[in-house]
Design an enzyme around this catalytic site. Structure first.
Site, mmCIF file in Angstrom:
data_model
loop_
_atom_site.group_PDB
_atom_site.id
_atom_site.type_symbol
_atom_site.label_atom_id
_atom_site.label_comp_id
_atom_site.label_asym_id
_atom_site.label_seq_id
_atom_site.Cartn_x
_atom_site.Cartn_y
_atom_site.Cartn_z
ATOM 1 N N ALA A 1 0.830 -1.206 0.000
ATOM 2 C CA ALA A 1 0.000 0.000 0.000
ATOM 3 C C ALA A 1 0.864 1.255 0.000
ATOM 4 C CB ALA A 1 -0.939 0.000 1.200
ATOM 5 N N TYR A 2 1.841 1.308 0.898
ATOM 6 C CA TYR A 2 2.693 2.496 0.985
ATOM 7 C C TYR A 2 3.500 2.694 -0.294
ATOM 8 C CZ TYR A 2 6.373 5.652 2.596
ATOM 9 O OH TYR A 2 7.246 6.702 2.711
#
Length: 267
Positions: free
Chosen positions: A143-144
């Site tokens: 996600a990051y």
């Protein structure tokens, strides 16, 4: 007097950059969610504090327009953001959405407020803190890393849009930096050894990560060097890792890095 607008100035790279630019005689608009956390920034000559929460579109518009009415902004430094880490399937949906609201949508909305200003004045610099994770994929960064690649994509697209107007657009790329960078979600669950080896790789034999003051110096360079360049790794360690990645075929690097993080021979 030149002016820089900084998001996420309450700590880390943003705070160091605010102090450095102020020390060099710039006017600094230092923004943060809670201005009570400004500390000594509130006492520095040339520093103006403004509240800015990247998840609040109305406040983004109000704060950016207020700054543009008061100052002829020369540099926008998109620095605010945080991370979440964990096996992809275990990242909660609400945390993924919160991350993108801040790191991606909030950064984009701030940038939109400044683009007409820079185009009209036919000059300026837009800096955005992305991440080595936006260049090199890392486990538990599904996600990051995706959020930071989105930022990187914005930077590269804007480079082409704004160069005809004399506006420079650049990415500040930290690797590991010794800050209080927030990771409210940090799930290991079966990746303990992988995380340890990844940390060792990012440290490159050093006992700790580089200080944010080193990154602030690179931000200063990017804001003032006038170079037609997009990517600026923000410390010598990250520069080494970035250079290694871009020098290798992506498939060769994939095999090389997999061997490192899983403790297997590289072949």
């Amino acid at each position: 007097m030149k002016t820089i607008f900084i998001t996420g100035a309450s700590s880390g790279i943003g705070r160091e950059a605010a102090q450095l630019f102020a020390a060099n005689g710039w006017q600094v608009v230092a923004t943060m969610r809670n201005t009570a956390k400004a500390g000594e920034l509130a006492e520095l000559q040339g520093v103006t504090l403004m509240a800015l929460d990247l998840t609040n579109p109305e406040q983004i518009r109000e704060t950016c327009q207020k700054a543009l009415e008061q100052f002829d902004i020369d540099v926008l430094f998109n620095n605010a953001g945080y991370g979440i880490m964990g096996p992809f399937e275990k990242l909660p949906e609400n945390e993924i959405r919160k991350l993108f609201d801040t790191d991606v949508i909030g950064t984009m909305l701030v940038t939109q407020q400044f683009v007409p200003h820079f185009k009209q004045r036919h000059g300026g610099v837009i800096l955005t803190t992305t991440s080595l994770a936006g260049i090199v994929a890392l486990p538990r960064d599904g996600a990051y890393g995706a959020a930071k690649r989105a930022q990187q994509g914005m930077v590269e697209s804007l480079y082409y849009e704004l160069k005809p107007f004399g506006v420079q657009v650049k990415a500040m790329i930290p690797g590991g930096t010794k800050t209080n960078f927030q990771t409210p979600v940090n799930i290991l669950d079966g990746y303990e050894d992988v995380a340890r080896r990844q940390r060792e790789y990012l440290l490159q034999g050093n006992s700790d990560f580089p200080e944010p003051a080193e990154a602030a110096q690179v931000v200063w360079t990017a804001a003032t060097d006038g170079e037609d360049r997009i990517n600026y790794p923000t410390d010598s360690v990250c520069q080494k890792l970035y250079d290694q990645y871009v020098s290798m075929n992506v498939e060769d690097f994939k095999r090389y890095f997999y061997g490192i993080i899983y403790g297997e021979k590289q072949g």
